[in-house]
Scaffold this motif. Sequence first.
Motif, PDB file in Angstrom:
ATOM      1  N   PRO A   1       0.826  -1.214   0.000  1.00 54.76           N
ATOM      2  CA  PRO A   1       0.000   0.000   0.000  1.00 54.76           C
ATOM      3  C   PRO A   1       0.861   1.267   0.000  1.00 54.76           C
ATOM      4  CG  PRO A   1      -0.744  -1.559   1.678  1.00 54.76           C
ATOM      5  CD  PRO A   1       0.567  -2.065   1.172  1.00 54.76           C
ATOM      6  N   PRO A   2       0.368   2.343  -0.596  1.00 54.52           N
ATOM      7  CA  PRO A   2       1.112   3.606  -0.581  1.00 54.52           C
ATOM      8  C   PRO A   2       1.092   4.237   0.812  1.00 54.52           C
ATOM      9  CG  PRO A   2      -1.038   3.939  -1.582  1.00 54.52           C
ATOM     10  CD  PRO A   2      -0.906   2.460  -1.347  1.00 54.52           C
ATOM     11  N   PRO A   3       2.112   5.021   1.164  1.00 57.74           N
ATOM     12  CA  PRO A   3       2.145   5.644   2.493  1.00 57.74           C
ATOM     13  C   PRO A   3       1.023   6.656   2.675  1.00 57.74           C
ATOM     14  CG  PRO A   3       3.912   6.503   1.104  1.00 57.74           C
ATOM     15  CD  PRO A   3       3.293   5.357   0.363  1.00 57.74           C
ATOM     16  N   ARG A   4       0.569   6.763   3.909  1.00 51.21           N
ATOM     17  CA  ARG A   4      -0.498   7.721   4.244  1.00 51.21           C
ATOM     18  C   ARG A   4      -0.014   8.837   5.163  1.00 51.21           C
ATOM     19  NH1 ARG A   4      -3.305   2.683   4.717  1.00 51.21           N
ATOM     20  NH2 ARG A   4      -3.087   2.693   6.984  1.00 51.21           N
ATOM     21  N   HIS A   5       1.142   8.631   5.793  1.00 57.43           N
ATOM     22  CA  HIS A   5       1.668   9.603   6.743  1.00 57.43           C
ATOM     23  C   HIS A   5       3.179   9.708   6.548  1.00 57.43           C
ATOM     24  CE1 HIS A   5      -2.173   8.716   8.725  1.00 57.43           C
ATOM     25  NE2 HIS A   5      -1.791   7.452   8.780  1.00 57.43           N
ATOM     26  N   GLU A   6       3.774  10.621   7.276  1.00 62.09           N
ATOM     27  CA  GLU A   6       5.220  10.623   7.423  1.00 62.09           C
ATOM     28  C   GLU A   6       5.589   9.604   8.505  1.00 62.09           C
ATOM     29  OE1 GLU A   6       6.552  14.602   8.215  1.00 62.09           O
ATOM     30  OE2 GLU A   6       5.111  15.461   6.790  1.00 62.09           O
ATOM     31  N   GLY A   7       6.869   9.326   8.633  1.00 67.12           N
ATOM     32  CA  GLY A   7       7.318   8.396   9.656  1.00 67.12           C
ATOM     33  C   GLY A   7       8.493   8.963  10.426  1.00 67.12           C
ATOM     34  N   GLU A   8       8.579   8.599  11.695  1.00 69.82           N
ATOM     35  CA  GLU A   8       9.713   9.037  12.504  1.00 69.82           C
ATOM     36  C   GLU A   8      10.227   7.856  13.317  1.00 69.82           C
ATOM     37  OE1 GLU A   8       8.338  12.129  15.083  1.00 69.82           O
ATOM     38  OE2 GLU A   8       7.366  10.737  16.485  1.00 69.82           O
ATOM     39  N   LEU A   9      11.499   7.939  13.716  1.00 64.17           N
ATOM     40  CA  LEU A   9      12.151   6.856  14.431  1.00 64.17           C
ATOM     41  C   LEU A   9      12.720   7.403  15.732  1.00 64.17           C
ATOM     42  CD1 LEU A   9      12.646   3.847  13.703  1.00 64.17           C
ATOM     43  CD2 LEU A   9      14.933   4.519  12.967  1.00 64.17           C
ATOM     44  N   ARG A  10      12.423   6.710  16.835  1.00 60.30           N
ATOM     45  CA  ARG A  10      12.897   7.139  18.143  1.00 60.30           C
ATOM     46  C   ARG A  10      13.635   5.999  18.836  1.00 60.30           C
ATOM     47  NH1 ARG A  10       7.216   9.567  20.607  1.00 60.30           N
ATOM     48  NH2 ARG A  10       6.813  11.152  18.974  1.00 60.30           N
ATOM     49  N   PRO A  11      14.766   6.283  19.505  1.00 61.57           N
ATOM     50  CA  PRO A  11      15.373   5.244  20.350  1.00 61.57           C
ATOM     51  C   PRO A  11      14.396   4.847  21.456  1.00 61.57           C
ATOM     52  CG  PRO A  11      16.880   7.083  20.015  1.00 61.57           C
ATOM     53  CD  PRO A  11      15.543   7.533  19.503  1.00 61.57           C
ATOM     54  N   PHE A  12      14.432   3.573  21.823  1.00 58.21           N
ATOM     55  CA  PHE A  12      13.474   3.077  22.804  1.00 58.21           C
ATOM     56  C   PHE A  12      14.167   2.031  23.671  1.00 58.21           C
ATOM     57  CE2 PHE A  12       9.857   0.775  24.474  1.00 58.21           C
ATOM     58  CZ  PHE A  12       8.822   1.709  24.533  1.00 58.21           C
ATOM     59  N   HIS A  13      13.967   2.139  24.980  1.00 57.73           N
ATOM     60  CA  HIS A  13      14.511   1.169  25.919  1.00 57.73           C
ATOM     61  C   HIS A  13      13.442   0.807  26.936  1.00 57.73           C
ATOM     62  CE1 HIS A  13      18.051   3.334  24.378  1.00 57.73           C
ATOM     63  NE2 HIS A  13      18.725   2.210  24.583  1.00 57.73           N
ATOM     64  N   TYR A  14      13.506  -0.429  27.414  1.00 55.07           N
ATOM     65  CA  TYR A  14      12.635  -0.833  28.512  1.00 55.07           C
ATOM     66  C   TYR A  14      13.386  -1.848  29.365  1.00 55.07           C
ATOM     67  CZ  TYR A  14      11.623  -4.962  25.587  1.00 55.07           C
ATOM     68  OH  TYR A  14      11.729  -6.097  24.824  1.00 55.07           O
ATOM     69  N   PRO A  15      13.040  -1.990  30.635  1.00 55.37           N
ATOM     70  CA  PRO A  15      13.777  -2.919  31.502  1.00 55.37           C
ATOM     71  C   PRO A  15      13.467  -4.371  31.185  1.00 55.37           C
ATOM     72  CG  PRO A  15      11.970  -1.897  32.704  1.00 55.37           C
ATOM     73  CD  PRO A  15      12.033  -1.211  31.376  1.00 55.37           C
ATOM     74  N   GLY A  16      14.508  -5.176  31.074  1.00 57.06           N
ATOM     75  CA  GLY A  16      14.342  -6.596  30.811  1.00 57.06           C
ATOM     76  C   GLY A  16      14.101  -7.385  32.083  1.00 57.06           C
ATOM     77  N   ALA A  17      14.075  -8.700  31.944  1.00 51.82           N
ATOM     78  CA  ALA A  17      13.734  -9.576  33.062  1.00 51.82           C
ATOM     79  C   ALA A  17      14.756  -9.494  34.184  1.00 51.82           C
ATOM     80  CB  ALA A  17      13.610 -11.019  32.561  1.00 51.82           C
ATOM     81  N   GLY A  18      16.034  -9.251  33.846  1.00 54.40           N
ATOM     82  CA  GLY A  18      17.067  -9.153  34.861  1.00 54.40           C
ATOM     83  C   GLY A  18      17.411  -7.734  35.240  1.00 54.40           C
ATOM     84  N   GLY A  19      16.597  -6.778  34.780  1.00 55.75           N
ATOM     85  CA  GLY A  19      16.852  -5.374  35.079  1.00 55.75           C
ATOM     86  C   GLY A  19      17.687  -4.660  34.038  1.00 55.75           C
ATOM     87  N   GLU A  20      18.322  -5.399  33.118  1.00 58.99           N
ATOM     88  CA  GLU A  20      19.129  -4.757  32.087  1.00 58.99           C
ATOM     89  C   GLU A  20      18.229  -4.087  31.056  1.00 58.99           C
ATOM     90  OE1 GLU A  20      18.941  -7.985  32.622  1.00 58.99           O
ATOM     91  OE2 GLU A  20      20.898  -8.868  33.126  1.00 58.99           O
ATOM     92  N   PRO A  21      18.662  -2.960  30.484  1.00 58.04           N
ATOM     93  CA  PRO A  21      17.832  -2.311  29.457  1.00 58.04           C
ATOM     94  C   PRO A  21      17.835  -3.100  28.159  1.00 58.04           C
ATOM     95  CG  PRO A  21      19.928  -1.157  29.697  1.00 58.04           C
ATOM     96  CD  PRO A  21      19.894  -2.200  30.780  1.00 58.04           C
ATOM     97  N   ILE A  22      16.672  -3.250  27.569  1.00 59.93           N
ATOM     98  CA  ILE A  22      16.532  -3.862  26.247  1.00 59.93           C
ATOM     99  C   ILE A  22      16.433  -2.722  25.241  1.00 59.93           C
ATOM    100  CG2 ILE A  22      15.197  -5.421  24.804  1.00 59.93           C
ATOM    101  CD1 ILE A  22      16.543  -6.716  27.279  1.00 59.93           C
ATOM    102  N   GLU A  23      17.357  -2.685  24.296  1.00 58.74           N
ATOM    103  CA  GLU A  23      17.413  -1.564  23.368  1.00 58.74           C
ATOM    104  C   GLU A  23      16.584  -1.836  22.121  1.00 58.74           C
ATOM    105  OE1 GLU A  23      21.240  -0.878  21.532  1.00 58.74           O
ATOM    106  OE2 GLU A  23      21.796  -2.997  21.763  1.00 58.74           O
ATOM    107  N   GLY A  24      16.110  -0.755  21.549  1.00 57.16           N
ATOM    108  CA  GLY A  24      15.330  -0.861  20.335  1.00 57.16           C
ATOM    109  C   GLY A  24      15.068   0.500  19.741  1.00 57.16           C
ATOM    110  N   TYR A  25      14.297   0.513  18.664  1.00 58.91           N
ATOM    111  CA  TYR A  25      13.836   1.750  18.033  1.00 58.91           C
ATOM    112  C   TYR A  25      12.340   1.620  17.790  1.00 58.91           C
ATOM    113  CZ  TYR A  25      18.565   3.470  17.263  1.00 58.91           C
ATOM    114  OH  TYR A  25      19.837   3.937  17.442  1.00 58.91           O
TER     115      TYR A  25
END
Length: 358
Positions: A52-76
């Motif tokens: 499908p053709p795009p309907r909006h613009e897109g943006e990317l943000r760094p994202f982290h959340y705490p994992g099972a052992g307390g370590e940060p899980i990194e992502g975007y």
Amino acid sequence: VSPRALRLGAYPHPPSGVSWKRRAAWRLAPLAALLLGGCFSLPPAEIAALAPPPRHEGELRPFHYPGAGGEPIEGYFALPAGPSAPAQGPCLLFLHGQIGFWRSYRPYALQLARLGYGVLYINYYSARVVNLKEGIRPFDERVERLRLTLEDMARGVDALGAHPRCGRGGVTVVGFSLGGSYAFHVAALRPGKVAAVVSFYGGYRFEPLMDTWDIRVSYLFADEDGRRWHRWFMGQDPQSLLGKIKAPVLLLHGRKDTWIPPRQAEEYHEALQARGVPAGLVLLPEAAHDFMFSLDPSGGQEAIGHLTRGLAVLQRWPDTPARPQQELDLLLLFGPALIAARGPAAPEVAHAYERARE
């Protein structure tokens, strides 16, 4: 991304008559693109028309959340942007394959964001790596590491469920290759929060996965704990989770996949249907394993088209009077895809339309 996709012979051969240095550079160029974070150029217009053709613009943000052992899980986190972007929308969690290269999913995450979806792609090896080939580690420690890693993934569902940009209908978990198998584990861990499961060329039987030549060689040098892990892990494939999967499922697989044969997807699809789980299977006739990262982007774009159409149907399906109509929508959606992949006389086609008639 599986090891088979990184096999140098999988890429086009360089022209004859060039130096070995130039030949090596030719062969390593696609691998460099993956290592640089998946900086693929956009497909040409005729390829892009498959999705499908795009309907909006897109943006990317760094994202982290705490994992099972307390370590940060990194992502975007890729999100719709611009004046037309919705305040809330459906959200997806992307799970990479065995090798990693998690940043390579950025183009697809942004493409879906421009269609109105929030897409979080994570590095589920942020806290620890579960190496299937490693033959020397205490068995109990290895089992615990896998448990924690799966919980790290499941906490990505929790993070998206609590995010203000995500709708309250649940999170769709999308996995690729080994991540396509782990997606079912996450759905089993968070049955009330996972709206749907989408598996791209996942391994639905771990016994053949653990019987590839490279793993067989590695276990020649394994200790008893390593061999015990090998036997135990073969029993952890999605087939063992059939009784725990409640969310609707979409399977996308290449008919030319020699790493994970398409018959595995067909068998798992049949098993889901036998248990009454709404499930769709799309077999792409010309696609091999890791087709989302093929040098020919048409398979990936065709899959994105199937994915976006399926996401319109594969949302949370409560057990309400509306569920039969929703299941009918799913069957009618994937009936033509089954005909294209298997032919009009295939028993799967008859089963789909018989069920629709019911």
